[in-house]
Scaffold this active site. Structure first.
Site, short mmCIF file in Angstrom:
data_model
loop_
_atom_site.label_atom_id
_atom_site.label_comp_id
_atom_site.label_asym_id
_atom_site.label_seq_id
_atom_site.Cartn_x
_atom_site.Cartn_y
_atom_site.Cartn_z
N ARG A 234 0.85 -1.18 0.00
CA ARG A 234 0.00 0.00 0.00
C ARG A 234 0.89 1.24 0.00
NH1 ARG A 234 -3.24 -3.12 -1.38
NH2 ARG A 234 -5.32 -3.55 -0.55
N GLU A 263 -4.69 7.34 -5.02
CA GLU A 263 -5.01 6.47 -6.15
C GLU A 263 -6.34 6.87 -6.78
OE1 GLU A 263 -2.55 2.40 -5.35
OE2 GLU A 263 -4.59 2.46 -4.57
N HIS A 281 -1.66 -0.04 -10.04
CA HIS A 281 -2.28 -1.00 -9.11
C HIS A 281 -2.83 -2.21 -9.87
CE1 HIS A 281 -4.08 -1.05 -4.80
NE2 HIS A 281 -3.85 -2.28 -5.23
#
Length: 315
Positions: A234, A263, A281
């Protein structure tokens, strides 16, 4: 049964249409963006990157299940869900193929950084052969920070490269180290020792109170000169300003990032000015892991629909 998916219709590589096709008797509503404003009128929520806090949970009038589309539950207020009588579950990465896919991406980043991929296009354009001179992985030390599903999948795949593998996890276990061919295994308190030895440091942790900004200015100062940092966990694991300073000063030779502080990331973020391999991601976005996540999600939604016991997979 109505299910809210906190993501754009075309997010996650086609996962939403596949779920609809698998469970045609259920109604799936995709929200705009990775967010949700209200849970009223829904029986289940697939949150993705949406933060499920006490305020959002308070809007639920019949919600029975928060079913994550992968592993990460750090954005879900588990205590608030428990008080509201809402079950919470995820799809463990080592059951879905997600860990395998993320590990493959991490190794691709390691190889790209080692072979100086950011210079290759210029060498081709300038008709240079035999350049740039890269690093071989054999004999290098990789430090695995976190040895859950992703960390174990990395260890399995890195062993044939002839790398020296070291790691840290919550509890050191000699049998675990032997099983996963680790030369050394310590607790999280021994992270400085790992950082001092590793040529590649790979993060595969959740972002929580114990791990947030675990790689800060002090940790970066402990890393080897010209080492590489790869984050598959993360964005909040790394303190951003210290990280940018380490890239600017060349303390870090480069980095691989599949996750970010915001994000989706801002394309103008200064992080992209440096030797960084960045992916949006996508570590767990492959045919294999998508199929595994779809199965895990749909199995639990069927149980909820049929009144069977939902499998709580938070562990």
């Amino acid at each position: 049964m109505r299910v809210l998916i906190a993501a754009d219709e075309h997010a996650w590589g086609g996962l939403i249409p596949a779920i609809r096709q698998t469970l045609p008797d259920m109604e799936f509503v995709a929200s705009a963006g990775h967010a949700a404003e209200s849970l009223a009128g829904f029986d289940a929520l697939i949150p993705g990157m949406c933060r499920v806090d006490a305020r959002l949970i308070a809007t639920a009038d019949r919600l029975k299940l928060v079913q994550q589309a992968g592993v990460g539950l750090e954005g879900v207020d588990l205590e608030a869900a428990k008080r509201a009588g809402i079950m919470v579950a995820n799809v463990p990465s080592d059951h879905s193929g997600n860990a395998d896919s993320v590990a493959e991406l991490g190794i691709w980043m390691m190889i790209g950084l080692a072979r100086r991929q950011h210079e290759i296009a210029d060498c081709l354009a300038q008709h240079k052969l035999g350049q740039p001179i890269g690093l071989g992985l054999m004999g290098k030390t990789v430090g695995l920070v976190g040895l859950g599903g992703i960390g174990k999948a990395l260890a399995k795949r890195l062993a044939p490269f002839g790398m020296r593998m070291i790691g840290v996890k919550r509890e050191a276990d000699e049998a675990f180290a032997r099983e996963h061919q680790l030369d050394w295994l310590g607790t999280m308190a021994q992270l400085p020792e790992l950082l001092q030895q590793a040529d590649f440091v790979v993060l595969s942790l959740p972002d929580n109170a114990e791990t947030h900004n675990i790689i800060d200015a002090n940790a970066l100062a402990q890393m080897k000169q010209d080492s590489f940092l790869i984050n598959l966990g993360r964005g909040g694991l790394i303190e951003k300003h210290a990280f940018l300073a380490a890239l600017e000063s060349k303390k870090l030779a480069g980095a691989g990032l599949d996750v970010f502080w915001q994000e989706p990331p801002d394309p103008q973020d200064p992080v992209f000015r440096y030797n960084v391999i960045a992916t949006p991601h996508i570590g767990g976005v492959t045919d294999i892991s998508l199929a595994g996540n779809i199965k895990g999600i749909c199995d639990n939604l069927r149980r909820l629909r049929d009144g069977d016991a939902v499998i709580d997979r938070k562990a």
